[in-house]
Design an enzyme around this catalytic site. Structure first.
Site, short mmCIF file in Angstrom:
data_model
loop_
_atom_site.label_atom_id
_atom_site.label_comp_id
_atom_site.label_asym_id
_atom_site.label_seq_id
_atom_site.Cartn_x
_atom_site.Cartn_y
_atom_site.Cartn_z
N TYR A 81 -8.99 -2.21 -1.43
CA TYR A 81 -8.41 -0.92 -1.09
C TYR A 81 -9.24 -0.26 0.00
CZ TYR A 81 -5.67 3.32 -1.99
OH TYR A 81 -4.82 4.40 -1.88
N ARG A 206 17.65 -9.27 -7.71
CA ARG A 206 17.10 -9.76 -8.98
C ARG A 206 18.26 -9.99 -9.94
NH1 ARG A 206 13.21 -5.13 -9.51
NH2 ARG A 206 13.58 -5.14 -7.26
#
Length: 361
Positions: A81, A206
């Site tokens: 990060y 999906r």
């Protein structure tokens, strides 16, 4: 029904969001999750216990009630990060706690019994108790749903700022976004609907796509399409071109969303779930004159540490909550002792995230 470890302090037993909480015996110990090296969160995050500190001067002792496990938390522990805290470190950017004791010099409206959230990210919410300067905390309403209180700062805050700060928008205007089923995406849909805006929401295909589309429409989405349907959708083409695009996926998805923008439109990137760069067609720059921007809630919070705009944003968000126009994302409460389960479930699977994981103490 899930029976959780008992709370320490005066909080009464009862049901919160269908979860049974009880009083915790006075153990005098604080349990924290700590990592001393970057790596796989399931391996490097460990439990640590120490005596509960006593607040002095301007300090406040907070007992955590709930804390989220966000993708940024996972990435921070992995060491990938933008922020790399000094190690060892306690994870957790977001959560809600209850003030149980204050020092002799604490001022303002921070008092025992009130609920608070941290003013800055990387505060370390994955612990049962925390000691902080009272100026590092923001008091919030005590009558707000626990899941909403724990998740209000990062995702709804990001959605609010992106809708407010980049393009002047009026009733009927159109906003397009990818990753629309993410926590930020769901907040965008709801806040936009409350503002009278229309949204084009792009999601990955999906097996349960029909159910997902309906869930997003139920919370205010105007149009929901898969990435493959975006260009050919009659519902999309029937709407005016959006002047604002919000991108959390990047890669090809970001490029396709960018192509939908109206002349002089703006695309704001706040994530890169595909781990691919944004490719900008030359024609979009020359002939459409689009603008690219970025947003990072952590930076905005630092720049507006005690700015009135920060409080106004929270007031507006909590008002939407009270009016039932803003609800938390799909989530699971996980007992603090089962933190490894929450970490595992917060890890992206095939580039997609499941329910928001919320640790409860």
């Amino acid at each position: 029904m899930l029976l959780l470890p008992a709370f320490r302090g005066a909080r009464p037993s009862g049901l919160i969001n269908g979860v049974l909480f009880a009083k915790r015996p006075l153990s005098g110990l604080c349990t924290s999750l700590v990592y001393g090296e970057y790596g796989d969160p399931e391996k490097v995050v460990k439990r640590k216990q120490e005596a509960i500190p006593k607040p002095e001067g301007k300090q406040v002792l907070v007992r955590m009630l709930a804390a989220t496990v966000n993708p940024a938390d996972i990435n921070t522990i992995q060491g990938v990060y933008a922020i790399k805290p000094t190690l060892p470190s306690i994870p957790g950017n977001e959560g809600v706690g209850e003030v149980i004791e204050v020092g002799s010099e604490v001022g303002g409206d921070i008092k025992p019994g009130c609920r608070v959230i941290p003013r800055l990210n990387a505060w370390g919410t994955w612990r049962t108790h925390a000691l902080a300067q009272y100026t590092d905390l923001i008091k919030i309403p005590s009558d707000v749903d626990l899941a909403m209180a724990a998740t209000i700062a990062v995702n709804p805050g990001t959605a609010y700022r992106m809708l407010k700060d980049f393009v002047p928008l009026g009733t009927g205007d159109v906003v397009i976004q990818n990753g629309a089923n993410s926590a930020v995406g769901q907040a965008v849909i709801q806040i936009a609907a409350a503002l009278g805006l229309r949204t084009i929401n792009v999601v990955r295909d999906r097996p349960e796509i029909s159910e997902l589309k309906q869930r997003l429409k139920d919370i205010g989405a105007t149009v929901v399409v898969t990435e493959g349907e975006l260009r050919k959708s009659e519902e999309v083409s029937a709407l005016p071109k959006p002047s604002l695009a919000l991108n959390c996926v990047s890669g090809r998805s970001g490029t396709e969303v960018l192509r939908q923008l109206a002349s002089k439109g703006v695309m704001v990137t706040y994530g890169g779930m595909s781990r691919q760069p944004v490719t900008v067609p030359v024609g979009s720059l020359i002939f459409t004159d689009i603008t690219l921007g970025g947003f990072w809630m952590t930076r905005w919070n630092k720049e507006h540490y005690d700015h009135p705009k920060r409080q106004q944003m929270l007031d507006d968000l909590f008002e939407l909550v009270r009016c039932n126009k803003l609800k938390p994302p799909a989530h699971s409460f996980v007992p603090f002792d089962s933190y490894l389960e929450a970490i595992k479930n917060a890890m992206p699977k095939e580039g997609m995230l499941g329910k928001k994981q919320i640790l409860v103490f």
